[in-house]
Design an enzyme around this catalytic site. Structure first.
Site, short mmCIF file in Angstrom:
data_model
loop_
_atom_site.label_atom_id
_atom_site.label_comp_id
_atom_site.label_asym_id
_atom_site.label_seq_id
_atom_site.Cartn_x
_atom_site.Cartn_y
_atom_site.Cartn_z
N ASN A 7 31.62 38.60 34.55
CA ASN A 7 30.82 38.95 35.67
C ASN A 7 30.08 40.29 35.61
O ASN A 7 30.88 41.32 35.27
CB ASN A 7 31.93 38.92 36.81
CG ASN A 7 31.04 39.21 38.18
OD1 ASN A 7 30.19 40.03 38.15
ND2 ASN A 7 31.63 38.66 39.24
N HIS A 10 28.29 44.27 38.20
CA HIS A 10 28.28 45.61 38.28
C HIS A 10 27.21 46.38 37.18
O HIS A 10 27.04 47.72 37.17
CB HIS A 10 29.59 46.36 38.24
CG HIS A 10 30.47 45.84 39.73
ND1 HIS A 10 29.82 46.02 40.62
CD2 HIS A 10 31.50 45.04 39.68
CE1 HIS A 10 30.58 45.48 41.76
NE2 HIS A 10 31.48 44.88 41.27
N HIS A 43 26.96 36.97 41.39
CA HIS A 43 27.11 36.70 42.73
C HIS A 43 25.74 37.08 43.42
O HIS A 43 25.43 38.50 43.56
CB HIS A 43 28.17 37.41 43.37
CG HIS A 43 28.40 37.29 44.54
ND1 HIS A 43 29.66 37.66 45.32
CD2 HIS A 43 27.90 36.62 45.64
CE1 HIS A 43 29.81 37.34 46.45
NE2 HIS A 43 28.65 36.64 46.88
N ARG A 45 24.41 38.08 46.31
CA ARG A 45 24.90 38.21 47.78
C ARG A 45 24.09 38.39 48.68
O ARG A 45 22.89 38.48 48.63
CB ARG A 45 25.72 39.77 47.79
CG ARG A 45 27.14 39.62 47.05
CD ARG A 45 27.70 40.97 47.33
NE ARG A 45 28.44 41.05 48.62
CZ ARG A 45 29.90 40.82 48.97
NH1 ARG A 45 30.49 40.59 47.88
NH2 ARG A 45 30.40 40.74 50.23
N ARG A 49 23.08 43.32 47.29
CA ARG A 49 23.58 44.78 46.57
C ARG A 49 23.71 45.16 45.41
O ARG A 49 23.76 46.04 44.76
CB ARG A 49 24.98 45.09 47.54
CG ARG A 49 26.08 44.41 46.99
CD ARG A 49 27.47 44.99 47.45
NE ARG A 49 27.65 44.57 48.94
CZ ARG A 49 28.71 44.62 49.46
NH1 ARG A 49 29.91 44.78 48.75
NH2 ARG A 49 28.80 44.03 50.77
N GLU A 70 27.78 32.42 42.07
CA GLU A 70 28.75 32.54 43.24
C GLU A 70 27.78 32.69 44.48
O GLU A 70 26.73 33.56 44.28
CB GLU A 70 29.39 33.76 43.10
CG GLU A 70 30.54 33.98 42.02
CD GLU A 70 31.35 35.20 42.05
OE1 GLU A 70 31.32 36.19 42.78
OE2 GLU A 70 32.26 35.24 41.34
N THR A 101 34.66 40.59 47.43
CA THR A 101 35.37 39.55 47.96
C THR A 101 36.87 39.57 48.36
O THR A 101 37.59 39.55 47.40
CB THR A 101 34.77 38.19 47.11
OG1 THR A 101 33.65 38.32 46.58
CG2 THR A 101 35.11 36.84 47.99
N GLU A 151 38.97 28.00 42.18
CA GLU A 151 39.18 29.37 41.60
C GLU A 151 40.11 30.02 42.30
O GLU A 151 39.77 30.27 43.43
CB GLU A 151 37.88 30.35 41.33
CG GLU A 151 38.20 31.54 40.57
CD GLU A 151 37.15 32.43 40.29
OE1 GLU A 151 36.13 31.84 39.73
OE2 GLU A 151 36.84 33.40 40.08
N HIS A 192 39.44 37.60 40.17
CA HIS A 192 39.35 39.02 41.05
C HIS A 192 40.57 39.84 40.90
O HIS A 192 41.69 39.68 40.87
CB HIS A 192 39.70 38.42 42.39
CG HIS A 192 38.96 39.47 43.30
ND1 HIS A 192 39.33 40.42 43.79
CD2 HIS A 192 37.61 39.32 43.91
CE1 HIS A 192 38.61 41.29 44.41
NE2 HIS A 192 37.35 40.45 44.54
#
Ligand code: PXP
Length: 239
Positions: A7, A10, A43, A45, A49, A70, A101, A151, A192
């Site tokens: 992922n 970031h 993701h 969002r 962000r 996502e 999340t 998931e 996660h």
């Protein structure tokens, strides 16, 4: 063979902190793939962000790269995802005020909506997954909704590992859910809050086929490099 999904949200967080172009999530996606990531997760969002629309578009158009997008159940995001055409989608809950999340989907509350979203993506031959809590009931509902995969939210397990508390109960809960899901024909993923230790422990559950890991990989890469961290996770999930 278990798969590693990296992922890269970031990388975008870091880029956005300066409002410029570096580090580039597109470059991160290509680099992670070259260094052994089996897929890339992003993701999109509602508040954008981290990953922006142009990132998602570019990343989903990279040849031979498997992208797991996502998305929330918001109409605007669903429409965008159908246009961008990722290889996979994972439906996640979204709450504006959360830092990340925080839990799995509320399947009961959003039953009809999720069912029709799954149908839309399946018609386009896009693999569907639901981000759920480790709950027997949610596994059974997921099957009824027609998803290909689930998931399992590993946040609580990961926190127990980090705080060196007893993990037995939560581990068994995840294992039981993974076995049930596999038995009824759902593919099982997990993600996660995972780090090396929690991933290593969960790798023992043979039904888990894919791990999606983000924050720890990007953070650890500051010290040890993206390539080395990806390699280490690949070794862990293979062992
Ligand atoms: N899987 C899902 C469905 C997520 O929403 C997230 C966080 O965006 C992750 C995995 C990755 O979590 P983390 O960044 O804590 O590794």
């Amino acid at each position: 063979m278990k798969r590693l999904g990296v992922n890269i949200d970031h990388v975008a967080t870091l880029r956005n902190a300066r409002g410029e172009f570096h580090p580039d999530p597109v470059q991160a996606a290509k680099f992670a793939q070259k260094k052994g990531a089996d897929s890339i997760t992003i993701h999109l969002r509602e508040d954008r962000r981290h990953i922006k629309d142009f990132d998602a578009k570019k990343i989903c158009s990279i040849k031979n790269l498997f992208v797991n997008l996502e998305i929330s159940i918001k109409n605007e995001i669903v429409k965008k995802a159908l246009k961008i055409k990722p290889n996979y989608i994972c439906i996640v809950p979204e709450n504006r005020k959360e830092i990340t999340t925080e839990g799995g989907l509320n399947l009961k509350k959003n039953n009809n909506n999720i069912k029709s979203i799954i149908k839309l993506f399946k018609e386009k031959k896009i693999r569907t997954s639901l981000f759920i809590n480790p709950s027997i009931q949610d596994i059974l509902i997921s099957k009824k909704l027609g998803t290909d995969c689930v998931e399992i939210h590993t946040g609580r397990f990961a926190n127990l590992v980090k705080s060196k508390k007893s993990i037995k109960k939560e581990f068994l809960r995840i294992k039981k859910c993974a076995k049930l899901a596999d038995n009824i024909g759902l593919k099982v993923h997990a993600g996660h809050g995972l780090d090396y230790k929690s991933t290593q422990l969960l790798s023992k559950i043979k039904e888990i086929e894919e791990f999606n890991i983000g924050h720890f990989i990007i953070g650890e890469s500051i010290f040890f490099g993206f390539r080395n961290v990806i390699n280490k996770f690949k070794k862990i999930i293979k062992s």
